[in-house]
Design a protein around this motif. Structure first.
Motif, PDB file in Angstrom:
ATOM      1  N   LYS A 188       6.888  13.713  -4.282  1.00  0.00           N
ATOM      2  CA  LYS A 188       6.225  12.464  -4.652  1.00  0.00           C
ATOM      3  C   LYS A 188       6.329  11.445  -3.522  1.00  0.00           C
ATOM      4  O   LYS A 188       7.410  11.198  -2.998  1.00  0.00           O
ATOM      5  CB  LYS A 188       6.850  11.893  -5.925  1.00  0.00           C
ATOM      6  N   ASN A 189       5.211  10.850  -3.152  1.00  0.00           N
ATOM      7  CA  ASN A 189       5.229   9.846  -2.087  1.00  0.00           C
ATOM      8  C   ASN A 189       4.132   8.795  -2.236  1.00  0.00           C
ATOM      9  O   ASN A 189       3.987   7.940  -1.373  1.00  0.00           O
ATOM     10  CB  ASN A 189       5.097  10.524  -0.717  1.00  0.00           C
ATOM     11  N   VAL A 190       3.365   8.858  -3.327  1.00  0.00           N
ATOM     12  CA  VAL A 190       2.231   7.950  -3.493  1.00  0.00           C
ATOM     13  C   VAL A 190       2.614   6.710  -4.312  1.00  0.00           C
ATOM     14  O   VAL A 190       3.206   6.820  -5.385  1.00  0.00           O
ATOM     15  CB  VAL A 190       1.045   8.672  -4.165  1.00  0.00           C
ATOM     16  N   ILE A 191       2.253   5.555  -3.762  1.00  0.00           N
ATOM     17  CA  ILE A 191       2.522   4.269  -4.399  1.00  0.00           C
ATOM     18  C   ILE A 191       1.200   3.626  -4.803  1.00  0.00           C
ATOM     19  O   ILE A 191       0.218   3.687  -4.050  1.00  0.00           O
ATOM     20  CB  ILE A 191       3.296   3.343  -3.434  1.00  0.00           C
ATOM     21  N   ILE A 192       1.164   3.014  -5.971  1.00  0.00           N
ATOM     22  CA  ILE A 192      -0.066   2.401  -6.473  1.00  0.00           C
ATOM     23  C   ILE A 192       0.049   0.874  -6.472  1.00  0.00           C
ATOM     24  O   ILE A 192       0.824   0.308  -7.233  1.00  0.00           O
ATOM     25  CB  ILE A 192      -0.396   2.885  -7.903  1.00  0.00           C
ATOM     26  N   ALA A 209       2.742   9.159  -9.946  1.00  0.00           N
ATOM     27  CA  ALA A 209       2.971   8.401  -8.715  1.00  0.00           C
ATOM     28  C   ALA A 209       4.463   8.193  -8.482  1.00  0.00           C
ATOM     29  O   ALA A 209       5.277   8.216  -9.410  1.00  0.00           O
ATOM     30  CB  ALA A 209       2.262   7.053  -8.786  1.00  0.00           C
ATOM     31  N   TYR A 210       4.803   7.956  -7.240  1.00  0.00           N
ATOM     32  CA  TYR A 210       6.194   7.720  -6.838  1.00  0.00           C
ATOM     33  C   TYR A 210       6.602   6.276  -7.095  1.00  0.00           C
ATOM     34  O   TYR A 210       7.740   5.994  -7.467  1.00  0.00           O
ATOM     35  CB  TYR A 210       6.339   8.045  -5.352  1.00  0.00           C
ATOM     36  N   PRO A 213       5.764   7.355   2.580  1.00  0.00           N
ATOM     37  CA  PRO A 213       5.091   6.719   1.443  1.00  0.00           C
ATOM     38  C   PRO A 213       3.665   6.285   1.782  1.00  0.00           C
ATOM     39  O   PRO A 213       3.402   5.763   2.862  1.00  0.00           O
ATOM     40  CB  PRO A 213       5.984   5.510   1.153  1.00  0.00           C
ATOM     41  N   LYS A 214       2.769   6.499   0.825  1.00  0.00           N
ATOM     42  CA  LYS A 214       1.352   6.208   1.019  1.00  0.00           C
ATOM     43  C   LYS A 214       0.824   5.460  -0.203  1.00  0.00           C
ATOM     44  O   LYS A 214       0.982   5.923  -1.332  1.00  0.00           O
ATOM     45  CB  LYS A 214       0.565   7.507   1.202  1.00  0.00           C
ATOM     46  N   ALA A 215       0.169   4.326   0.030  1.00  0.00           N
ATOM     47  CA  ALA A 215      -0.398   3.541  -1.064  1.00  0.00           C
ATOM     48  C   ALA A 215      -1.898   3.783  -1.171  1.00  0.00           C
ATOM     49  O   ALA A 215      -2.586   3.942  -0.161  1.00  0.00           O
ATOM     50  CB  ALA A 215      -0.127   2.053  -0.845  1.00  0.00           C
ATOM     51  N   LEU A 216      -2.408   3.811  -2.407  1.00  0.00           N
ATOM     52  CA  LEU A 216      -3.837   3.979  -2.653  1.00  0.00           C
ATOM     53  C   LEU A 216      -4.423   2.601  -2.932  1.00  0.00           C
ATOM     54  O   LEU A 216      -4.467   2.147  -4.076  1.00  0.00           O
ATOM     55  CB  LEU A 216      -4.076   4.908  -3.846  1.00  0.00           C
TER      56      LEU A 216
END
Length: 259
Positions: free
Chosen positions: A2-6, A33-34, A224-227
């Motif tokens: 998990k590495n996705v941040i919203i 999401a992370y 970490p990656k944000a959408l």
């Protein structure tokens, strides 16, 4: 992994303002999401519901980022200490791990990095500085000078690399990536296109040659990656989370398109 941040600005602004950011925490957690990025500009009450938000987020175990629309350096090049202190106090109440701001008016030889270093020494929250949509805060050269000087001075600050904001400052994201890559510890993904006379943010393309895939491939898979693009309808959130988490690393020499 998990590495996705919203970020909360990925959802319909009117709905977020009417229902509060807290109304979306359960949805974000259910998407796999992370983490969540709380946005200071999306609060409507004078008294911020930080404690209530903290409790709701804690129940989901989501990682928390606090984004505030403040500039790190004022027009005269001095540290924006009052707003920085307030932002970090709010982040503490929220139990956020990271604070995200924009660079502001960093002036090499004028802006005192020792002031920032001493402030961050006393803080438990980590600071991230993002390239914004202004000519001074989204300037590759100024950002590079800042991060290089901060590194030399042992100032604990990292970069949030917003993939779409370079369109607003007439900078090339590839140039930015090559010059700033070593300082990046958080990616903000958005797809910005020219729509007539305006720039518009749209969802990431699932094209195997999409630019975001190339950018992600330049960093460790767990970065970490944000959408930060419109999630509509909201039931597509899990789809986007999985798409970014399972991105395959680019192979050197592959053709890249601009989607």
């Amino acid at each position: 992994m998990k590495n996705v941040i919203i970020p909360l600005n990925a959802f319909d602004r009117k709905e977020v303002l009417e229902n509060g950011q807290i109304a979306f925490i359960k949805l974000i957690a259910a998407s796999g999401a992370y983490g969540v990025e709380i946005r200071r500009e999306l609060f409507t009450d004078e008294i911020l519901p930080l404690k209530h938000l903290r409790e709701k987020i804690a129940a989901t175990s989501l990682f928390t980022v606090y984004s505030a629309p403040i500039e790190l350096w004022k027009k005269d090049g001095s540290l924006n200490i009052k707003e920085l202190q307030l932002t970090f106090q709010e982040a503490d109440l929220l139990s956020a791990s990271w604070v995200k701001t924009s660079l502001g008016h960093y002036i090499k030889g004028v802006s005192n990095l020792e002031d920032l270093k001493q402030f961050l020494k006393r803080a438990e929250v980590k600071l991230f500085v993002e390239n914004d949509q202004t000519q001074y805060g989204g300037n590759i050269s100024d950002l590079k000078h800042f991060f290089e000087s901060a590194y030399i001075s042992d100032v604990p600050v990292r970069m949030t690399f917003d993939t779409g904001n370079w369109m607003y400052t007439n900078e090339k994201w590839m140039d930015a990536l090559m010059q700033l890559k070593e300082f990046v510890a958080y990616l903000h993904f958005k797809n910005v296109i020219q729509n007539g006379k305006e720039l518009t943010t749209i969802a990431l393309s699932n094209n195997e040659n999409a630019a975001w895939r190339f950018i992600a491939g330049q960093f460790p898979i767990d970065l970490p990656k944000a959408l930060e693009f419109p999630i509509a309808p909201v039931n597509r959130l899990r789809e986007y989370v999985e798409m970014v988490e399972t991105n395959k690393t680019y192979k050197e020499g592959e053709v890249l398109c601009k989607s």
